[in-house]
Write a protein that holds these residues in place. Structure first.
Motif, short mmCIF file in Angstrom:
data_model
loop_
_atom_site.label_atom_id
_atom_site.label_comp_id
_atom_site.label_asym_id
_atom_site.label_seq_id
_atom_site.Cartn_x
_atom_site.Cartn_y
_atom_site.Cartn_z
N VAL A 14 43.90 39.26 65.01
CA VAL A 14 44.35 40.20 63.98
C VAL A 14 43.57 41.50 64.16
O VAL A 14 42.37 41.56 63.90
N VAL A 253 49.47 41.91 58.41
CA VAL A 253 49.21 40.50 58.07
C VAL A 253 49.12 40.39 56.56
O VAL A 253 48.29 41.05 55.93
N VAL A 266 49.76 32.66 60.89
CA VAL A 266 49.55 33.99 60.31
C VAL A 266 50.91 34.48 59.82
O VAL A 266 51.91 34.40 60.54
N LEU A 268 53.24 37.59 58.34
CA LEU A 268 53.33 39.04 58.33
C LEU A 268 54.10 39.50 57.10
O LEU A 268 54.90 38.75 56.52
#
Length: 592
Positions: A14, A253, A266, A268
């Motif tokens: 990230v 994120v 993760v 978005l």
């Protein structure tokens, strides 16, 4: 060295700043599949790029030292920094201008600097400089492999003969006093101690060990990448993409999907879900803590470094007395640091860093124009004015800095400005930087080495931190090391491979008579095998340990997290960089 547990086949990084890109390259070199997620449209993070009216402005650091640390990341995938980026060695590295009107060119070549010190302050100070140079090199050698380029699992890791060596060198004394052992001229002492401000501690209170930053600035060499500092992260991103890395640009994120102490994916803001086996988080600590849903427990709250006001000015003229980097010292010194770190006032007699990148790359500005970056340290938003207060204070402070520049000899500076961008703690706050500073947590003793937020996160089995908030700390060299250290926490590889595939490192381009792509010769040889000799240049050795730059990003310190939860990240503030003069195509420019 502790590493993350479980599978690590696919790693999401990230942030495509220098630390994230370094981590990505080292992970790719170790055979991992890597996806980098970046909220901006370009790589770099703090080292971004802003284009205003034909000017190409670097939004972050302007000084590059220790380029071999960047080359390590390229070498992990069989590539080379020197193939990707044209580096220009700066001679002088800096020009120092003092309140009494005197000038000193700071050379990284030992003989040249000794001669300059003799001209400036006499033979005794020149002899003291030579002894200081030797001491700085010894400090670097005692610290780099054991205390900077290493992953700490415990403070007991400090118990090593190098700790005794560092103590014998006076590394635990005060920086200003130790510099004073070699130099009596107060102006010279400033040149070799102002770097403590990067660490967030006044020279009179900083540990002498922080003189390692002065080693990087005044001994190891200062370089400028053709195309501006942004050329470095752009080249790193290109190398990572060529090595198989995937990138998601302009991707925010919004959450980390967790289950039984592991991040499984993760998420978005667009709704996309990226499954992963491990995560490297590189944003500043407030964003990391928000993503993790908690902040680490510490006996004392983190103390932030001072912040900075930066004026990016495109001008229709320049001043020949300026070098590529010029430090304009005010008459005040100790009082200035008190204002920055204790009383919370803007500097009444500022010391300023002025960078003119068009000195070596006129293509960064329209024909016949010039770029000047003026950095004025200021208190962070915890010690000094709030972010909201800077909305009104910023333009007034900008005018006072311009007036001070003109008073110090840059006559007509204000009238020469064609385009400008003013960045204040309000902008750093909008980017969610700790206490409105781009320099993150200060390097006090309690926030250094094993006491700095670590890069393994307690309560999570597969989360690692990188960046200036974690170990080893602030600055381009250490942030690059932090990415390597983060990768080592995932791969278990303490020494980066020389290359990918056949094990042979990519060669540097052949030398040319006018070659400016490599560090130049002239650095003092490092004794006891501490360096490697490459193409006529003595390059300090740093191989042998894992990455460096850590923050105890063990967000929260709890033993685990609830199973099958999604932690919302909230709405991230967009970068807010103001232009005080309109551009023909618009009035506001986002740095992305």
């Amino acid at each position: 060295m502790r590493t993350v547990s479980g599978p690590t086949d696919h790693v999401v990084v990230v942030g495509a700043g220098l630390s994230g890109l370094a981590a990505a390259l080292h992970l790719l070199g170790a055979g991992r599949r890597v996806t980098v997620v970046e909220r901006d449209a370009v790589p770099g993070g703090r080292a971004g790029r802003l284009e205003v009216g034909g000017y190409r402005m670097d939004t972050g650091p302007t000084v590059l030292t220790m380029p071999h640390l960047a080359d390590e990341a390229f070498a992990a995938v069989g590539d080379s920094l020197y193939r990707r980026v044209e580096l220009i060695a700066l001679h002088p590295a800096y020009r120092a201008r003092f309140a009494d009107g005197s000038l000193l060119d700071v050379h990284t070549d030992g003989d040249a600097m000794e001669a300059e010190v003799r001209r400036f302050a006499g033979a005794a100070e020149a002899e003291g400089y030579r002894r200081l140079r030797t001491w700085l090199r010894q400090l670097y050698q005692a610290q780099m492999r054991r205390f900077i380029d290493t992953n700490f699992d415990s403070p007991f890791r400090l118990l090593h003969p190098d700790l005794a060596r560092l103590a014998a060198l006076g590394g635990f004394g005060r920086l200003d006093a130790q510099i004073g052992r070699f130099l009596s001229d107060e102006r010279l002492r400033r040149v070799f101690s102002f770097q403590a401000l990067y660490a967030g501690v006044p020279p009179a209170r900083a540990l002498a060990a922080y003189a390692v930053i002065a080693y990087m600035d005044t001994v190891a060499g200062v370089f400028f990448p053709k195309g501006g500092m942004h050329a470095l992260p752009q080249a790193m991103a290109d190398a990572a993409a060529d090595a198989g890395g995937a990138f998601r640009w302009s991707a925010e994120v919004s959450a980390l999907e967790t289950s039984t102490g592991r991040v499984r994916a993760v998420r978005l803001a667009s709704g996309e879900r990226i499954a992963c086996d491990a995560v490297v988080l590189t944003p500043d600590l407030p964003v990391v803590h928000r993503l993790l849903g908690r902040a680490p427990r510490r006996p004392v709250a983190l103390r932030a470094s001072p912040s900075a006001v930066i004026l990016h000015a495109g001008t229709d003229r320049t001043w020949p007395e300026l070098a590529h980097h010029t430090i304009s010292f005010g008459a005040a010194w100790e009082g200035t640091f008190d204002e920055l770190t204790r009383t919370g006032r803007v500097m009444s007699d500022p010391s300023l860093l002025i960078t003119r990148p068009t000195t070596h790359d006129p293509d960064l500005a329209p024909a016949g124009r010039h770029l000047h970056y003026v950095l004025a340290p200021c208190p962070n938003t915890t010690t000094g004015p709030s972010a909201a207060a800077w909305d009104a204070l910023g333009p007034r402070y900008r005018d006072s800095v311009v007036a001070e520049l003109e008073r110090r000899g840059l006559h007509g500076f204000g009238a020469s400005v064609d385009r400008e961008v003013l960045v204040t703690p309000a902008d750093w706050t909008a980017q969610e930087h700790l206490a409105g500073t781009p320099f993150s947590a200060a390097h006090t003793f309690a926030q250094t080495g094993p006491f700095r937020p670590r890069n393994l996160v307690r309560g999570y089995d597969n989360v690692v931190l990188a960046g200036c908030g974690t170990t080893p700390g602030v600055g381009v060299p250490t942030v690059l090391v932090s990415g390597k250290l983060a990768a080592a926490r995932i791969t278990g590889v303490r020494r980066p491979p020389e290359a990918r595939g056949d094990g042979r490192r990519a060669a540097r381009p052949p030398a040319r008579a006018d070659d400016t792509t490599r560090p130049t010769a002239g650095a003092d040889p490092l004794p006891n095998g501490a360096g490697r000799h490459v193409d006529g240049a003595d390059v300090p050795a740093t191989e042998g340990t894992g990455p460096g730059h850590g923050t105890d990003g063990r967000a929260g310190g709890a033993a685990g997290s609830p199973a099958d939860t999604v932690r919302p990240a909230g709405t991230s503030a967009l970068r807010q960089v103001r232009t005080t003069l309109p551009d023909p195509k618009g009035t506001t420019h986002d740095p992305s």
